[in-house]
Scaffold this motif. Structure first.
Motif, PDB file in Angstrom:
ATOM      1  N   MET A   1       5.897  11.093   7.017  1.00 51.02           N
ATOM      2  CA  MET A   1       6.499  10.006   6.908  1.00 51.02           C
ATOM      3  C   MET A   1       7.931  10.110   7.198  1.00 51.02           C
ATOM      4  O   MET A   1       8.611  11.230   7.253  1.00 51.02           O
ATOM      5  N   PHE A 230      12.467  12.040  -2.908  1.00 50.56           N
ATOM      6  CA  PHE A 230      10.664  11.984  -2.314  1.00 50.56           C
ATOM      7  C   PHE A 230      10.417  13.357  -3.490  1.00 50.56           C
ATOM      8  O   PHE A 230      10.915  14.576  -3.187  1.00 50.56           O
ATOM      9  N   ASN A 232       6.869  14.289  -3.882  1.00 53.71           N
ATOM     10  CA  ASN A 232       5.763  14.121  -3.195  1.00 53.71           C
ATOM     11  C   ASN A 232       5.436  15.262  -3.588  1.00 53.71           C
ATOM     12  O   ASN A 232       6.130  16.052  -2.794  1.00 53.71           O
ATOM     13  N   ARG A 251      12.717   3.629  -2.455  1.00 53.22           N
ATOM     14  CA  ARG A 251      11.963   4.152  -2.067  1.00 53.22           C
ATOM     15  C   ARG A 251      11.402   5.510  -3.013  1.00 53.22           C
ATOM     16  O   ARG A 251      12.055   6.905  -3.177  1.00 53.22           O
ATOM     17  N   ASP A 253       8.952   8.517  -3.843  1.00 52.80           N
ATOM     18  CA  ASP A 253       7.007   8.994  -3.392  1.00 52.80           C
ATOM     19  C   ASP A 253       7.039   9.671  -3.859  1.00 52.80           C
ATOM     20  O   ASP A 253       7.679  11.132  -4.580  1.00 52.80           O
ATOM     21  N   SER A 255       3.914  10.802  -4.496  1.00 43.47           N
ATOM     22  CA  SER A 255       2.314  10.979  -4.297  1.00 43.47           C
ATOM     23  C   SER A 255       1.755  12.902  -4.515  1.00 43.47           C
ATOM     24  O   SER A 255       2.175  13.739  -4.107  1.00 43.47           O
ATOM     25  N   ASP A 277       4.596   4.768  -3.662  1.00 39.11           N
ATOM     26  CA  ASP A 277       4.140   6.038  -3.581  1.00 39.11           C
ATOM     27  C   ASP A 277       2.851   6.702  -4.451  1.00 39.11           C
ATOM     28  O   ASP A 277       3.833   7.385  -4.932  1.00 39.11           O
TER      29      ASP A 277
END
Length: 343
Positions: A1, A230, A232, A251, A253, A255, A277
């Protein structure tokens, strides 16, 4: 990433450099007190080879001569210091009296310095910093609450520093100018404090990835309009679908968490979303038809509990890699094997 936070930090740093750096001049520009402080920093680091160019007989403001030192054209004082990618034998983080003796310092970047140890000292709060990046360094201890006293910060990154403990509730609430926060790659635990969500209107990115954070993602984040989110590689649980509606996020993420919600009940997505994601969670239900209207570059829902036929058409036609849907309860249809009963 891609590490958007580090990239943005460097762009901010470069922009300030372009605005204040002047070309070579023949006269000595370096303020004697600044040179004294820089040479003390060099000594504190046990005179590393990388800083051998810090020669007391030369001008510390000489363009591109003293590695990592940038002076302002407005007052010839050191305003930016980059102590990255150097090797030292062993020593503490050099933000004590020597760096505090640089009164006009606005930017500090300390990255990938071997054998540098912590914790982060209280004396950093004596500086009026706009940008602080400390990454890939074996610090120790927790994120100190006193960092909230740096209330003029625009970007803050403390990534891959072996920090532990909870996120201080006061970290964001007293930083009205902050537009980017990165705390990824540590061992932070606990939940995200409710008082944490006091971002400025221009807040751009939030990176808390690769920690041990748990609990629910506060729903107040939906109204913060953060572009890059983010979260994740943590242990968040519950429903995070409200993040898909944030009208600025591009964006997201999430996950490798423990999130569990009915994906099929999501009726709309933010039109700007280009990467989503959701791998390795406990998300169930169907893939919503609304996802087809997006212009996503990345979409991955593998390793969940999804079921039903994958919607066809729209942007999903370009996602031909079966791994983006693999290891679900009973997903079927292109690019996976066909459904036994089609609709």
């Amino acid at each position: 990433m891609v590490n958007y936070s580090s990239t943005i930090f460097r762009l901010c740093f470069l922009l300030q450099v372009l605005l204040v750096v002047t070309p070579l001049v023949s006269a000595e520009r370096c303020h004697p007190e600044d040179k004294k402080a820089l040479l003390q920093i060099k000594n504190d680091l046990n005179n590393p080879t990388a800083l051998s160019v810090w020669n007391p007989t030369t001008d510390c403001c000489h363009y591109n001569q003293w590695k990592g030192v940038t002076c302002s054209a407005q007052n010839d004082r050191v305003f930016a210091l980059n102590l990255s990618h150097i090797h030292i034998h062993h020593g503490p983080l050099p933000i004590h009296s020597s760096i505090a003796a640089l009164p006009y310092l606005s930017v500090i970047q300390i990255m990938s310095v071997s054998n540098l140890i912590g914790p982060i000292p209280t004396s950093i709060t004596t500086l009026d910093l706009n940008h602080l990046q400390i990454s890939n360094i074996s610090l120790s201890g927790t994120i100190p609450a006193f960092l909230s006293n740096l209330n003029n910060l625009i970007t803050l990154e403390l990534s891959n520093c072996n920090l532990s403990g909870p996120i201080p509730p006061s970290l964001i609430s007293r930083m009205p100018n902050l537009d980017g926060l990165t705390l990824s790659g540590n061992s932070l635990n606990g939940s995200i404090p409710d008082s944490f969500w006091s971002f400025s209107n221009q807040f751009l990115y939030l990176d808390l990835a690769n920690n041990r954070l748990s609990g629910y993602i506060p729903k107040s984040l939906e109204n913060q309009n953060v572009a890059f989110v983010f979260l994740n590689d943590n242990m968040f649980e519950g429903d995070a679908s409200f993040l898909f509606k944030s009208n600025r996020s591009t964006r997201i993420d999430l996950s490798k968490n423990k999130l569990a919600f009915d994906f099929g009940r999501v009726e709309s997505f933010n039109d700007l979303l280009i990467a989503l994601d959701l791998r390795y969670n406990k998300i169930y239900g169907k893939i919503p038809e609304a996802i087809k209207s997006l212009h996503v570059e990345k979409f991955n829902v593998s390793h969940n509990n999804l079921c039903g036929k994958i919607p066809t058409g729209g942007v999903l036609s370009s996602i031909t890699d079966a791994s983006a849907y693999a290891h679900n309860k009973c997903l079927c249809g292109t690019p996976l094997p066909p459904c036994s009963r089609d609709g």
